[in-house]
Write a protein that holds these residues in place. Structure first.
Motif, PDB file in Angstrom:
ATOM      1  N   TYR A   1      -4.217   0.611   6.498  1.00 57.82           N
ATOM      2  CA  TYR A   1      -4.313   1.756   7.402  1.00 57.82           C
ATOM      3  C   TYR A   1      -5.753   2.232   7.561  1.00 57.82           C
ATOM      4  CZ  TYR A   1       0.582   2.399   8.392  1.00 57.82           C
ATOM      5  OH  TYR A   1       1.848   2.221   8.868  1.00 57.82           O
ATOM      6  N   PHE A   2      -6.494   2.135   6.460  1.00 61.80           N
ATOM      7  CA  PHE A   2      -7.895   2.554   6.531  1.00 61.80           C
ATOM      8  C   PHE A   2      -8.665   1.655   7.512  1.00 61.80           C
ATOM      9  CE2 PHE A   2     -12.309   2.393   4.995  1.00 61.80           C
ATOM     10  CZ  PHE A   2     -12.621   3.737   5.150  1.00 61.80           C
TER      11      PHE A   2
ATOM     12  N   ILE B   1      -1.042   8.596  -9.518  1.00 61.97           N
ATOM     13  CA  ILE B   1      -1.776   7.641  -8.662  1.00 61.97           C
ATOM     14  C   ILE B   1      -0.910   7.278  -7.460  1.00 61.97           C
ATOM     15  CG2 ILE B   1      -2.863   5.367  -8.544  1.00 61.97           C
ATOM     16  CD1 ILE B   1      -3.374   5.575 -11.556  1.00 61.97           C
ATOM     17  N   VAL B   2       0.374   6.996  -7.738  1.00 60.73           N
ATOM     18  CA  VAL B   2       1.293   6.629  -6.651  1.00 60.73           C
ATOM     19  C   VAL B   2       1.381   7.780  -5.644  1.00 60.73           C
ATOM     20  CG1 VAL B   2       3.729   6.175  -6.118  1.00 60.73           C
ATOM     21  CG2 VAL B   2       2.619   4.976  -8.012  1.00 60.73           C
TER      22      VAL B   2
ATOM     23  N   LEU C   1       0.704  -0.183  -2.638  1.00 57.02           N
ATOM     24  CA  LEU C   1       0.282   1.019  -1.903  1.00 57.02           C
ATOM     25  C   LEU C   1      -1.198   0.947  -1.549  1.00 57.02           C
ATOM     26  CD1 LEU C   1       2.204   3.838  -3.797  1.00 57.02           C
ATOM     27  CD2 LEU C   1       2.600   3.061  -1.474  1.00 57.02           C
TER      28      LEU C   1
ATOM     29  N   LEU D   1      -3.666   8.880   6.435  1.00 54.11           N
ATOM     30  CA  LEU D   1      -4.206   7.808   7.277  1.00 54.11           C
ATOM     31  C   LEU D   1      -3.271   7.509   8.451  1.00 54.11           C
ATOM     32  CD1 LEU D   1      -5.708   5.382   4.628  1.00 54.11           C
ATOM     33  CD2 LEU D   1      -6.955   6.569   6.406  1.00 54.11           C
TER      34      LEU D   1
ATOM     35  N   LEU E   1      -1.799   7.975  -3.678  1.00 52.34           N
ATOM     36  CA  LEU E   1      -1.882   6.906  -2.677  1.00 52.34           C
ATOM     37  C   LEU E   1      -0.966   7.201  -1.493  1.00 52.34           C
ATOM     38  CD1 LEU E   1      -2.040   3.731  -4.938  1.00 52.34           C
ATOM     39  CD2 LEU E   1      -3.838   4.606  -3.477  1.00 52.34           C
ATOM     40  N   ILE E   2       0.250   7.707  -1.811  1.00 55.89           N
ATOM     41  CA  ILE E   2       1.200   8.024  -0.730  1.00 55.89           C
ATOM     42  C   ILE E   2       0.612   9.115   0.172  1.00 55.89           C
ATOM     43  CG2 ILE E   2       3.458   9.084  -0.237  1.00 55.89           C
ATOM     44  CD1 ILE E   2       4.523   7.467  -2.654  1.00 55.89           C
TER      45      ILE E   2
ATOM     46  N   TYR F   1      -7.608   2.393  10.908  1.00 50.36           N
ATOM     47  CA  TYR F   1      -8.231   3.659  11.319  1.00 50.36           C
ATOM     48  C   TYR F   1      -9.683   3.412  11.752  1.00 50.36           C
ATOM     49  CZ  TYR F   1     -10.386   8.250  10.831  1.00 50.36           C
ATOM     50  OH  TYR F   1     -11.106   9.393  11.048  1.00 50.36           O
TER      51      TYR F   1
ATOM     52  N   LEU G   1       2.332   7.823 -11.911  1.00 45.97           N
ATOM     53  CA  LEU G   1       3.053   8.542 -10.850  1.00 45.97           C
ATOM     54  C   LEU G   1       2.096   9.378 -10.011  1.00 45.97           C
ATOM     55  CD1 LEU G   1       6.354   9.754 -12.530  1.00 45.97           C
ATOM     56  CD2 LEU G   1       6.086   8.068 -10.724  1.00 45.97           C
TER      57      LEU G   1
ATOM     58  N   VAL H   1       3.452  -1.428  -7.720  1.00 45.85           N
ATOM     59  CA  VAL H   1       3.585  -0.374  -6.701  1.00 45.85           C
ATOM     60  C   VAL H   1       2.205   0.119  -6.275  1.00 45.85           C
ATOM     61  CG1 VAL H   1       4.409   1.984  -6.298  1.00 45.85           C
ATOM     62  CG2 VAL H   1       5.874   0.339  -7.468  1.00 45.85           C
ATOM     63  N   ILE H   2       1.334   0.336  -7.278  1.00 38.66           N
ATOM     64  CA  ILE H   2      -0.011   0.844  -6.974  1.00 38.66           C
ATOM     65  C   ILE H   2      -0.784  -0.169  -6.126  1.00 38.66           C
ATOM     66  CG2 ILE H   2      -2.261   1.402  -8.017  1.00 38.66           C
ATOM     67  CD1 ILE H   2      -0.600   2.776 -10.279  1.00 38.66           C
TER      68      ILE H   2
ATOM     69  N   ILE I   1      -1.517  -1.162   1.433  1.00 32.19           N
ATOM     70  CA  ILE I   1      -1.103  -0.416   2.631  1.00 32.19           C
ATOM     71  C   ILE I   1      -2.198   0.568   3.019  1.00 32.19           C
ATOM     72  CG2 ILE I   1       0.599   1.237   3.539  1.00 32.19           C
ATOM     73  CD1 ILE I   1       2.641  -0.122   1.650  1.00 32.19           C
ATOM     74  N   MET I   2      -2.769   1.219   1.995  1.00 29.85           N
ATOM     75  CA  MET I   2      -3.827   2.198   2.247  1.00 29.85           C
ATOM     76  C   MET I   2      -5.035   1.512   2.903  1.00 29.85           C
ATOM     77  SD  MET I   2      -5.759   4.643  -0.430  1.00 29.85           S
ATOM     78  CE  MET I   2      -6.975   3.412  -0.850  1.00 29.85           C
TER      79      MET I   2
ATOM     80  N   VAL J   1       7.389   6.136 -18.847  1.00 25.55           N
ATOM     81  CA  VAL J   1       7.839   6.689 -17.563  1.00 25.55           C
ATOM     82  C   VAL J   1       8.139   5.561 -16.583  1.00 25.55           C
ATOM     83  CG1 VAL J   1       7.254   8.244 -15.661  1.00 25.55           C
ATOM     84  CG2 VAL J   1       6.405   8.715 -17.960  1.00 25.55           C
ATOM     85  N   ILE J   2       7.203   4.691 -16.442  1.00 25.19           N
ATOM     86  CA  ILE J   2       7.385   3.543 -15.540  1.00 25.19           C
ATOM     87  C   ILE J   2       6.824   2.320 -16.254  1.00 25.19           C
ATOM     88  CG2 ILE J   2       6.774   2.540 -13.299  1.00 25.19           C
ATOM     89  CD1 ILE J   2       6.127   5.274 -12.315  1.00 25.19           C
TER      90      ILE J   2
ATOM     91  N   VAL K   1      -2.581   9.808   0.599  1.00 23.57           N
ATOM     92  CA  VAL K   1      -3.685   9.214   1.373  1.00 23.57           C
ATOM     93  C   VAL K   1      -3.132   8.382   2.532  1.00 23.57           C
ATOM     94  CG1 VAL K   1      -5.613   7.581   1.292  1.00 23.57           C
ATOM     95  CG2 VAL K   1      -5.308   9.224  -0.551  1.00 23.57           C
ATOM     96  N   ILE K   2      -2.078   7.593   2.235  1.00 19.12           N
ATOM     97  CA  ILE K   2      -1.473   6.746   3.283  1.00 19.12           C
ATOM     98  C   ILE K   2      -0.913   7.621   4.400  1.00 19.12           C
ATOM     99  CG2 ILE K   2       0.475   5.187   3.778  1.00 19.12           C
ATOM    100  CD1 ILE K   2      -0.099   3.951   0.966  1.00 19.12           C
TER     101      ILE K   2
END
Lengths: 346, 134
Positions: free
Chosen positions: A222-223, B9-10, A215, B20, B13-14, A226, B7, A211-212, A218-219, A202-203, B16-17
């Motif tokens: 933001y956390f 997980i992505v 992300l 947030l 995460l999106i 926050y 996908l 990407v993970i 980024i998470m 798939v990827i 959750v982001i």
């Protein structure tokens, strides 16, 4: 064992006589039942399994992995994993390999395998990939057997503790070999297994990982933001409470506004009253004129005044009339000889 | 296999982001509102404190007037100072213009709510009656 464990009446237990090893084993088996599938199949690439509709564990034929037993100059498995690729460089054909390391006494058992090859073999065998639970190496699962017939032509055989697949006809003497079906029935699954990235198609793994990770960053960002903002908010709430405490501000907004309104109105009244009183008392007297009486009184919203001035000249009355006209609302003006009396309000 | 689809997980995460980001924006708005509120509360607090000092303290006003009258020798008969729960009455009898001016000037320049004032000239001496409301 498990059944007996479930029916223990703990009130009647004599803990001195408990065989804790037994119970530990029972718990271990119970745990095993959770993570291992009930059914197992041997994946050799030649068999087809079309009737699998539930979770299944797979035992890989040696043809799907490379194994080496070596002594390494490291102590931990994690450190060994870093240097494993070097041990296979000279023997492995070109490919995208993954590695597994097992420590056994002073030696390490090193495995190398290609996920895509195993995945293709699973698909070709007719097993729905979503039913695959865990994948084991034959090397670690068949140690109870000396030799295993996997087909009419091939035998799995432990040579120098390494399980290899050999043509049956190379053995000059008859060997005691069990069938693969028998071996699979009697298998005691180990804790050594691998999992495969099913979604590699798939990827691309690396892309998805990037990407993970991105992300995740980024998470986390933001956390943290926050959390920082939450702290800031909490600090601001404390600041506000301190201000409220410092200035003794009523907690109720209605009471606070009412207090402000009441005191504000008092201040306003005080200022205007004193301004009007000033206007009354600071009347610009003409030469030789003087103030006889001046009264000032607040009555409801009105401010009433009365003033008597002794005039040196009766003509001066106009001057005072003009002055009070600009400051107050005149109700009456009386000039009696040298006495001027003005009544008015504001 | 039990592996989770990347996908998923992505997507997780999106989500959750996004949650947030929403929370950060929400809390930022709260911070802005609270900061404004703090500034306003502070200003109101200062104003309240000042206005209370001026008009919210009866004892302070009485003390101030007593001190002023005493310092000018106006605390004894025939002068009078009467204090009730809602007002102060001051009668200053037969004083010279200079002292009368001083009294008037003091009253005009002090934060007092003058509800009634009377000044009379008797043979060039002044008699003053002042009523101050609390």
């Amino acid at each position: 064992m498990l059944a007996s464990l479930q029916h223990i009446n703990f009130k009647n237990i004599d803990f001195k006589n408990i065989d804790f090893k037994k119970y530990t084993l029972a718990l271990k088996n119970k745990y095993k039942n959770i993570i291992y599938a009930k059914n197992s199949v041997f994946l050799d690439g030649n068999n087809r399994y079309t009737n699998i509709n539930d979770k299944v564990d797979i035992v890989l034929s040696p043809k799907f992995y490379w194994v080496r037993k070596v002594a390494l100059p490291v102590k931990s498995v994690s450190k060994a994993l870093k240097i494993v690729p070097d041990f296979f460089n000279d023997v492995l054909p070109q490919g995208n390999y993954k590695y597994k390391v097992i420590k056994s006494a002073d030696e390490f058992l090193l495995f190398a395998y290609e996920e895509s090859v195993i995945l293709d073999a699973i698909k070709n065998s007719g097993i729905n990939i979503t039913f695959v639970n865990k994948i084991f190496f034959a090397q670690t699962e068949f140690s109870n057997f000396g030799a295993i017939n996997v087909s009419n032509n091939d035998v799995l055989y432990y040579k120098d503790n390494i399980l290899v697949k050999l043509p049956a006809n190379i053995f000059t003497k008859d060997i005691q070999a069990v069938s693969i079906d028998y071996a699979m029935q009697d298998i005691a699954k180990s804790t050594i297994y691998i999992t495969i990235s099913v979604y590699e198609d798939v990827i691309a793994t690396k892309t998805s990982q990037i990407v993970i990770v991105a992300l995740s960053f980024i998470m986390v960002f933001y956390f943290l933001e926050y959390m920082l903002m939450k702290q800031k908010l909490s600090a601001l709430i404390t600041t506000k409470n301190n201000i409220v405490k410092k200035y003794n501000i009523p907690s109720s907004t209605i009471v606070f506004n009412s207090l402000l309104k009441s005191l504000g109105s008092k201040k306003e009244k005080s200022i205007t009253s004193r301004q009007d009183l000033y206007s009354l008392l600071k009347v610009p007297l003409k030469t030789n004129d003087y103030l006889k009486i001046a009264t000032f009184k607040t009555s409801g919203k009105d401010k009433l005044f009365f003033i008597q001035i002794i005039l040196a000249d009766a003509k001066n009355a106009t001057h005072y009339k003009d002055y009070f006209k600009t400051k107050f609302q005149i109700k009456s003006i009386k000039v009696n000889g040298e006495l001027l009396a003005i009544k008015g309000k504001k | 296999m039990n592996k989770i689809n990347p996908l998923h997980i992505v997507a997780f995460l999106i989500v959750v982001i996004l949650i947030l980001i929403f929370k950060v924006n929400f809390i930022q708005k709260n911070i802005n509102t609270l900061s404004y509120s703090i500034e306003k509360t502070k200003q109101s607090g200062i104003y309240l404190s000042e206005i209370k000092k001026e008009f919210g303290n009866k004892q302070k006003q009485v003390k101030f007037l007593k001190k002023f009258l005493k310092s000018n020798g106006l605390d004894k008969s025939p002068h009078k100072l009467r204090i009730s729960s809602s007002e102060i009455n001051i009668d200053i009898v037969n004083v010279e213009s200079k002292l009368a001016n001083k009294v008037v000037s003091k009253i005009l320049n002090t934060s007092l709510l003058v509800s009634s004032f009377e000044i009379k000239d008797v043979d060039f001496n002044k008699t003053i009656k002042i009523k101050i409301k609390f």
